[in-house]
Design a protein around this motif. Sequence first.
Motif: not given
Length: 415
Positions: A59-67, A70-83
């Motif tokens: 759940l945290i991964t999904w919610v933080f990934g959505g944030q 908005r902040v770093l759209p250039e990450l693409g799908g990699a945002r979920y690894l960061v999350s």
Amino acid sequence: MNKDEESGEQTRPQSGTEGADPDSGKKQRSDEPGGGILMGRPFGVPVYVAPSWFLVAALITWVFGGQLDRVLPELGGARYLVSLFFAVAFYASVLVHELAHTIAALRFKLPVRRIQLQFFGGVSEIEKESETPGREFVLAFVGPLLSLVLAGVFYLGMQAVDPGTVPGVLLAGLMISNLIVAAFNLLPGLPLDGGRMLRAVVWKVTGKPMSGTVAAAWVGRALAVAVLIGLPLLTHTGVLGNATEDIGGMDTVTDALLAAILAAIIWTGAGNSLRMARLREHLPELCARTLTRRAVPVESETPLSEALRRANEAGARALVVVDGHGDPTALVRESAIVGVPEHRRPWVAVSSLAQELTEGMKVPAELAGEALLDRLRATPASEYLVVEETGEIYGVLSTADVERAFVKAMARPHS
């Protein structure tokens, strides 16, 4: 937050310390099944990750990934690894919070059963109550204090990186999350750390730990109601910083569900604290001497019918098998007696229904409270021989009688 000698596995919001359940075996508890995945043993204390953690991490991964989108759209799908990294780092912070409780407990020579990371945070299960209100306060305060220190460390880290980068966003998120953990746990109601601190203060003022528990538990229940009603209102009105125009029907339902879960956890934890404090208050009343059944000695070949006749004449409710010198060798099990039909009792020797007496089954008559429970847990049996200091037979203690005394102690109002 803290849990002090409470029964059952109870989830705690964010983090906390837990105490022991007096009705659980200490030697078996550290590695008991059901704790989750064992991650390690810092300071000799097992750390488990409960299955519910994976749900919250997702759940945290999904919610933080959505944030992040908005902040770093250039990450693409990699945002979920960061999350996902953020979720793991956040729970690592919770583990540090719990280790603070654990180290303090070990410093005060209080055994720690385990640390468990689970839904909404973690718990440190401490097996005994603090001896003084000062130690209770310190034990509760060190967790939120470490969370505040971590928030400060992450804030300093933010100063060294660009806020528009992945490290900057991660550090900001970890700083805010640790501030939330500290603030939430400092709320003055059980089962939160702030509730333990309030309990310590009331205990110090009144001199009665039970008075502190009652006060902190009722404040905890009030907090539960406040969370249930207030959290959705704060979110809906935008007080928490969210734009009211962005609040939709699904967000409202999610906020209400989250508030209900948190409120239920706090309310249940406060109630359990009250129940276990009441039990602990009456625990010294559980004395082997007062719970012991009168017993009559019989030799091994005595027919059961004759042994029961002697017991009835003496007003006894238990049978002890003795040798030719009168020394006890076995205890006749009550459950075995019940299983013998009355017409067969003249033909059944008591020795066939007896359990051989071991040294662990001998209990001093003056043993009481937790010392008595520890003795019974060390050697599980249905009956125990109760003896005087001289070694003379006093009677037989039935486990069933101890359990009934527990139930009465739990139901009795506090003094």
